[in-house]
Write a protein that holds these residues in place. Structure first.
Motif, PDB file in Angstrom:
ATOM      1  N   ALA A 173      48.359  12.706 -70.525  1.00 17.63           N
ATOM      2  CA  ALA A 173      46.990  12.204 -70.638  1.00 17.63           C
ATOM      3  C   ALA A 173      46.970  10.672 -70.684  1.00 17.63           C
ATOM      4  CB  ALA A 173      46.326  12.783 -71.884  1.00 17.63           C
ATOM      5  N   TYR A 176      48.257   9.206 -67.027  1.00 19.06           N
ATOM      6  CA  TYR A 176      47.385   9.366 -65.872  1.00 19.06           C
ATOM      7  C   TYR A 176      45.937   8.940 -66.128  1.00 19.06           C
ATOM      8  CZ  TYR A 176      51.165  12.111 -63.796  1.00 19.06           C
ATOM      9  OH  TYR A 176      52.365  12.518 -63.285  1.00 19.06           O
ATOM     10  N   TYR A 177      45.463   9.125 -67.361  1.00 18.84           N
ATOM     11  CA  TYR A 177      44.038   8.865 -67.628  1.00 18.84           C
ATOM     12  C   TYR A 177      43.804   7.859 -68.754  1.00 18.84           C
ATOM     13  CZ  TYR A 177      43.379  12.844 -64.554  1.00 18.84           C
ATOM     14  OH  TYR A 177      43.391  13.683 -63.465  1.00 18.84           O
ATOM     15  N   LEU A 184      40.425  14.603 -72.946  1.00 11.33           N
ATOM     16  CA  LEU A 184      40.430  14.927 -71.521  1.00 11.33           C
ATOM     17  C   LEU A 184      39.215  15.751 -71.132  1.00 11.33           C
ATOM     18  CD1 LEU A 184      44.210  15.813 -71.118  1.00 11.33           C
ATOM     19  CD2 LEU A 184      43.033  13.885 -70.028  1.00 11.33           C
ATOM     20  N   ARG A 187      37.389  18.204 -65.590  1.00 12.76           N
ATOM     21  CA  ARG A 187      37.972  17.885 -64.284  1.00 12.76           C
ATOM     22  C   ARG A 187      39.369  17.292 -64.432  1.00 12.76           C
ATOM     23  NH1 ARG A 187      34.386  18.608 -60.305  1.00 12.76           N
ATOM     24  NH2 ARG A 187      32.144  18.546 -60.807  1.00 12.76           N
ATOM     25  N   GLU A 188      39.579  16.449 -65.429  1.00 15.21           N
ATOM     26  CA  GLU A 188      40.906  15.878 -65.652  1.00 15.21           C
ATOM     27  C   GLU A 188      41.906  16.969 -66.033  1.00 15.21           C
ATOM     28  OE1 GLU A 188      39.259  11.512 -67.203  1.00 15.21           O
ATOM     29  OE2 GLU A 188      39.788  13.089 -68.631  1.00 15.21           O
ATOM     30  N   ARG A 191      42.894  18.986 -63.025  1.00 10.12           N
ATOM     31  CA  ARG A 191      43.836  18.239 -62.189  1.00 10.12           C
ATOM     32  C   ARG A 191      45.251  18.310 -62.766  1.00 10.12           C
ATOM     33  NH1 ARG A 191      43.424  14.709 -57.439  1.00 10.12           N
ATOM     34  NH2 ARG A 191      41.329  15.099 -56.663  1.00 10.12           N
ATOM     35  N   THR A 205      46.219  12.431 -60.158  1.00 13.89           N
ATOM     36  CA  THR A 205      45.218  11.418 -59.836  1.00 13.89           C
ATOM     37  C   THR A 205      45.242  11.031 -58.361  1.00 13.89           C
ATOM     38  OG1 THR A 205      46.746   9.639 -60.468  1.00 13.89           O
ATOM     39  CG2 THR A 205      45.278  10.482 -62.178  1.00 13.89           C
TER      40      THR A 205
END
Length: 294
Positions: A173, A176-177, A184, A187-188, A191, A205
């Motif tokens: 997490a 990538y985000y 999160l 949609r995350e 993915r 991503t």
């Protein structure tokens, strides 16, 4: 008795002992209270990368279930093991479907449950030889017989591989985000779940077609279902006592990720089912079910 015959008898006996020891070793009961870091899979990667003289690092941070977004739990279960709550560690239907795909494509397809993947990650290696699969089956049976479903899922989310040197949902997490696992979005999470079959080849991503299609299907199922099964509500309810052992912020040195050709890229039965019945219109959410997070 000839030397050759004696050799084969000893070889057979050694194989039986090597496999049989997994009925007693390791002590799976320790997993109730101990967070198993580093895992055998991490150490395997470290050894592989060291052979290539590559100086790399893996990052890992343990988080309790209460610090993981429900979106992640829903997405991972849909994408990896939709029958998790109902099987005893082995999804017979899933294994039959995987065998059929293997025969058609001439390659090895997936079918492993989360419990089987956990057994492999904790104690074994990515190898797919028959002996390792037998060991995995024994360990899976012991894990399912010893741990609660909640604990199995919690450990899996904390040790799963999500990319080059990225282990555990918290590290994934943040990498990538740039946020914690508890924040999160749907949609995350979809993915991230989409890349689990081959986290080295795919990037959550990125713009890879496989990731886009698979995550879209997972997210669509998440929206349609919402939080509707009693077991999901149960797994998100912290126990009265302390939920997990103390968190670990340990960062482990490694060299480079071994090519994950042993990982499969086949969606499980839930994803396959939904992909053949599109479009899906989400049903009305009942009053006692919270709306799914976006």
């Amino acid at each position: 008795m000839s030397k050759i015959k004696l050799f084969f008898i000893l070889l057979l006996l050694g194989g039986v002992i090597d496999i049989g020891r997994y009925f007693l070793y390791p002590n799976v009961s320790d997993l109730r209270e101990i967070n198993p870091i580093p895992t055998a899979f991490m150490e395997y990667r470290e050894a592989q990368w060291a052979e290539e003289n590559k100086d790399k690092m893996i990052t890992h941070k343990w988080v309790p279930m209460s610090q993981i977004s429900p979106n992640v739990i829903k997405a991972v279960l849909i994408g990896e093991d939709d029958k998790f709550w109902n099987h005893d560690g082995f999804d017979v239907d899933g294994m039959e479907q995987a065998l059929e795909r293997s025969l058609k494509k001439g390659s090895v397809a997936g079918g492993s449950t989360i419990s089987q993947q956990l057994a492999k990650n904790l104690y074994l290696s990515p190898s797919k030889n028959p002996v390792r699969k037998i060991k995995e089956a024994i360990l899976t049976w012991r894990i399912e017989s010893t741990l609660s479903k909640r604990r199995i899922l919690e450990i899996y989310l904390n040790v799963a591989e999500w990319g080059d040197g990225i282990f555990g949902i918290e590290s994934a997490a943040r990498h990538y985000y740039h946020k914690s696992a508890k924040n999160l979005t749907g949609r995350e999470a979809a993915r991230l779940a989409a890349v689990l079959p081959n986290p080295i080849k795919y990037n959550p991503t990125g713009n890879q077609k496989y990731v886009k299609n698979r995550s879209r299907i997972i997210y669509k199922i998440m929206k349609r279902r919402g939080i509707v099964i009693p077991q999901f509500q149960e797994v998100m309810t912290p126990p009265k006592q302390e939920e997990t052992p103390s968190e670990s912020n340990e960062t482990l040195p490694v060299t480079e990720l071994f090519p994950s050709e042993s990982s499969e890229e086949q969606p499980n039965s839930a994803v396959l089912e939904e992909s053949t019945n599109e479009p899906i219109t989400p049903p009305a959410v009942e009053s006692n079910d919270p709306a799914p997070a976006e």
